[in-house]
Design a protein around this motif. Sequence first.
Motif, PDB file in Angstrom:
ATOM      1  N   ALA A 100      33.281  40.721  52.202  1.00  0.00           N
ATOM      2  CA  ALA A 100      33.087  40.049  50.916  1.00  0.00           C
ATOM      3  C   ALA A 100      33.133  41.050  49.760  1.00  0.00           C
ATOM      4  O   ALA A 100      33.706  40.766  48.699  1.00  0.00           O
ATOM      5  N   GLY A 101      32.552  42.225  49.961  1.00  0.00           N
ATOM      6  CA  GLY A 101      32.536  43.238  48.915  1.00  0.00           C
ATOM      7  C   GLY A 101      33.927  43.718  48.542  1.00  0.00           C
ATOM      8  O   GLY A 101      34.209  43.993  47.362  1.00  0.00           O
ATOM      9  N   GLN A 102      34.813  43.807  49.532  1.00  0.00           N
ATOM     10  CA  GLN A 102      36.180  44.226  49.257  1.00  0.00           C
ATOM     11  C   GLN A 102      36.889  43.238  48.331  1.00  0.00           C
ATOM     12  O   GLN A 102      37.559  43.637  47.362  1.00  0.00           O
ATOM     13  N   LEU A 103      36.739  41.945  48.624  1.00  0.00           N
ATOM     14  CA  LEU A 103      37.379  40.925  47.798  1.00  0.00           C
ATOM     15  C   LEU A 103      36.797  40.894  46.383  1.00  0.00           C
ATOM     16  O   LEU A 103      37.534  40.742  45.401  1.00  0.00           O
ATOM     17  N   VAL A 104      35.481  41.042  46.279  1.00  0.00           N
ATOM     18  CA  VAL A 104      34.845  41.031  44.965  1.00  0.00           C
ATOM     19  C   VAL A 104      35.286  42.245  44.152  1.00  0.00           C
ATOM     20  O   VAL A 104      35.567  42.147  42.951  1.00  0.00           O
ATOM     21  N   TYR A 105      35.382  43.394  44.809  1.00  0.00           N
ATOM     22  CA  TYR A 105      35.777  44.623  44.101  1.00  0.00           C
ATOM     23  C   TYR A 105      37.164  44.525  43.513  1.00  0.00           C
ATOM     24  O   TYR A 105      37.368  44.813  42.320  1.00  0.00           O
TER      25      TYR A 105
END
Length: 368
Positions: A100-105
Amino acid sequence: MESIPQTEHEINKGPKVIALATLLHVIVSIIVGLRIWVKVHRRLSMSLDDWLILSSFVLQWGLYIGMVLFVEIGGLGRPIIVNLAIDRNRLVIDQKLYFAGQLVYVTAISMVKLSILFMYRRIFPTHLMNIGSMTLGAITMAWWLSVSLVIIFQCDPIHKVFDPFMTTGHCISSYTFFFANGFPNVVTDVAIICLPIYEIWNLQLPHSQRVALASVFSFGLGATITSLVRMLPYIRAEVRTDLDFTITLVDPIWLISLEVGLATICASLPVLSPLLRAFLDSSLFSFCGSRKVHNRPAVLHTVQTIGSRFGQRAMAAGTRRLGHDAVDISLATFERLEDEGKDEGKDDRVNNNATQLNEDGRRKTTDL
């Protein structure tokens, strides 16, 4: 638990990550809040670059919440053998939060880049800037889309990315992938930073003011350097296979937030120049004799005067008619980052000033 050395239990970088991330997000929140306050205080309408920054700002707080969960629930900053001994499910939680963090970043940093490009088009409404900003905007959107798709479909089957204990299927090397997408990310950063330099250097301003103004737009180099440093753990991971997952990810995850935060601050600096100028004009600085416009730092005086849609035309016409006085009028009258609704009023004031000076000159000639 008993077979794990005590030294492994003592390792915990999580609290440091949370402390640094909290400080960063507080600073970014203040900067974004001041940006909105300047708009409201000056009764300016919110433009597209403002909305993009606000959207990215919301996503950045999402990154912060995910980072806290990563530390408190997923055991980020502690050795993986300790996390598995405490709860085997922690690694599954880590993988989901990381995904999820990758997509948000990639979404947050892309919004900041687009915000900067739209701001460039408002400040420098020239043909070259329009082409450059549109080209880099298209490249940024293509980068966001391609990276997002690879993140989503990095494993076959897709749910294998959430289950590190799954023995069937396969995934691409995440370290190789993020090293590969980090390179075009840095290239676009450098291109966006360099884009306004040509326009700044062609402004009819003293050399010192052009250098000072270029330095404001070059503040984003901090985010670019952060992006480069963030790739180092991925390079080490390609060389070594014995790295600890929940320890190795500490620096990349923290630097992700730092990169987006610095980019947000860079995108907001030109908008905050009226606030900084007002601060320097406060009673404290007035006591020191710095209320005069010419005593302000050159960069603050310059950011407010460039790139209106009629600025170059009026400056050129005023220079032909009024000589040196036209430059003073333009610098005193043109204030950048105004909404388009105020442009016509400013144009009238410039023309009125020019007409008044011409009439004064004719009267003096008549008197003689």
